[in-house]
Design an enzyme around this catalytic site. Sequence first.
Site, PDB file in Angstrom:
ATOM      1  N   HIS A 180      31.708  34.224  45.709  1.00  0.00           N
ATOM      2  CA  HIS A 180      32.567  34.164  44.519  1.00  0.00           C
ATOM      3  C   HIS A 180      33.380  32.875  44.371  1.00  0.00           C
ATOM      4  CE1 HIS A 180      36.265  36.190  46.649  1.00  0.00           C
ATOM      5  NE2 HIS A 180      35.618  35.394  47.453  1.00  0.00           N
ATOM      6  N   HIS A 181      33.252  31.933  45.309  1.00  0.00           N
ATOM      7  CA  HIS A 181      33.960  30.652  45.130  1.00  0.00           C
ATOM      8  C   HIS A 181      33.070  29.587  44.506  1.00  0.00           C
ATOM      9  CE1 HIS A 181      37.253  32.309  47.310  1.00  0.00           C
ATOM     10  NE2 HIS A 181      36.591  32.392  48.443  1.00  0.00           N
ATOM     11  N   CYS A 182      31.795  29.928  44.256  1.00  0.00           N
ATOM     12  CA  CYS A 182      30.880  28.924  43.701  1.00  0.00           C
ATOM     13  C   CYS A 182      30.742  29.115  42.199  1.00  0.00           C
ATOM     14  CB  CYS A 182      29.512  29.045  44.363  1.00  0.00           C
ATOM     15  SG  CYS A 182      28.413  27.689  43.910  1.00  0.00           S
TER      16      CYS A 182
ATOM     17  N   ASN B 142      37.387  32.473  42.330  1.00  0.00           N
ATOM     18  CA  ASN B 142      37.525  31.416  41.316  1.00  0.00           C
ATOM     19  C   ASN B 142      36.201  30.908  40.760  1.00  0.00           C
ATOM     20  OD1 ASN B 142      37.113  30.308  43.946  1.00  0.00           O
ATOM     21  ND2 ASN B 142      37.869  28.321  43.248  1.00  0.00           N
TER      22      ASN B 142
END
Length: 353
Positions: free
Chosen positions: A141-143, A185
């Site tokens: 979920h950070h990509c 993010n």
Amino acid sequence: PHRTELYEDPPSGCWPIVYSPDYNITFMGLEKLHPFDAGKWGKVINFLKEEKLIADDLIVQAREATDEDLLVVHTRRYLNKLKWSFVVATITEIPPVAFLPNFVVQRKVLKPLRTQTGGTIMAGKLAVDRGWAINVGGGFHHCSSDKGGGFCAYADITLAIKFLFERVPGVSRATIIDLDAHQGNGHERDFMDDPRVYIMDAYNRYIYPGDGFAKRAIKRKVELEWGTEDAEYLQKVQTHVEGALNEFKPDVVVYNAGTDILDGDPLGGLAISPQGIVKRDEVVFRAARSRGIPVLMLTSGGYQKRTARIIADSILNLHGLGLLGRGRAACAVGSPCVDQMIRDAAKDFSSLS
């Protein structure tokens, strides 16, 4: 749009649980330099086999996402950057990777992550077809489309949702419920101004990534304090998951079920017990299944050796409560899953008598 291999119907493999041995990252012990248990995905599967919930021929084999698949979301420029070992070292937070030839990095680090990404895309369609699906990996979920970080090299959540929107009739609204300890993010940046996607995110407000810009995409923001414990956490999750699903009616829920909320996690900073994690997953599945909304679960972050056992226990709990029921496709008589159903029925019967 062309048919992607990731959307071919799996053989009558009857559990919408997606996995491949290729998920696991192993190279010369270097993976031990990261707090991540780089073999946790295989350990989850082994625990489920020991409990006789699944067998190899009963799960869906993940396939690696190709460049063509990845370009549905990622920029060519971003994918080219991954051809530099130092870029991959930065994204995965394993510094020695910078000194390895890129062909080794592709094979030992990026291929497992691409296979988990393919698994998430496959599981998206399975969830819609069967009512639920679990990718035993994924949840990066950070990509976002043009930037990786925090161990996340491919935007599998964005990809799964875009694939569904573009290729599955009747899927035009999605809700992301992100309960990893960190703010998600990546998908937030990707869906910033997209009214079709509703994001709920509960995270420790003081840790990585602290992405203020991305926070603008969150429709339901649950910012947690250091050391938050079960009672407060579960009450907040229950309230906000119900609220989110009442406020926006999606065609699919993508549930990012990070276990880095576990007490003692070196990166998460929260204090949830193993039982609290099992209960949390139950809350999300109950809320979605009771409304007839397909749910796709991803395992995401979780950085301790006992994590795999907790994920397996959670899946066993969901099964025991009947929350993974009716997800089976019709099975041919004599196929392994019919035998499994007969075993299940016998077990249920013996527990009644």
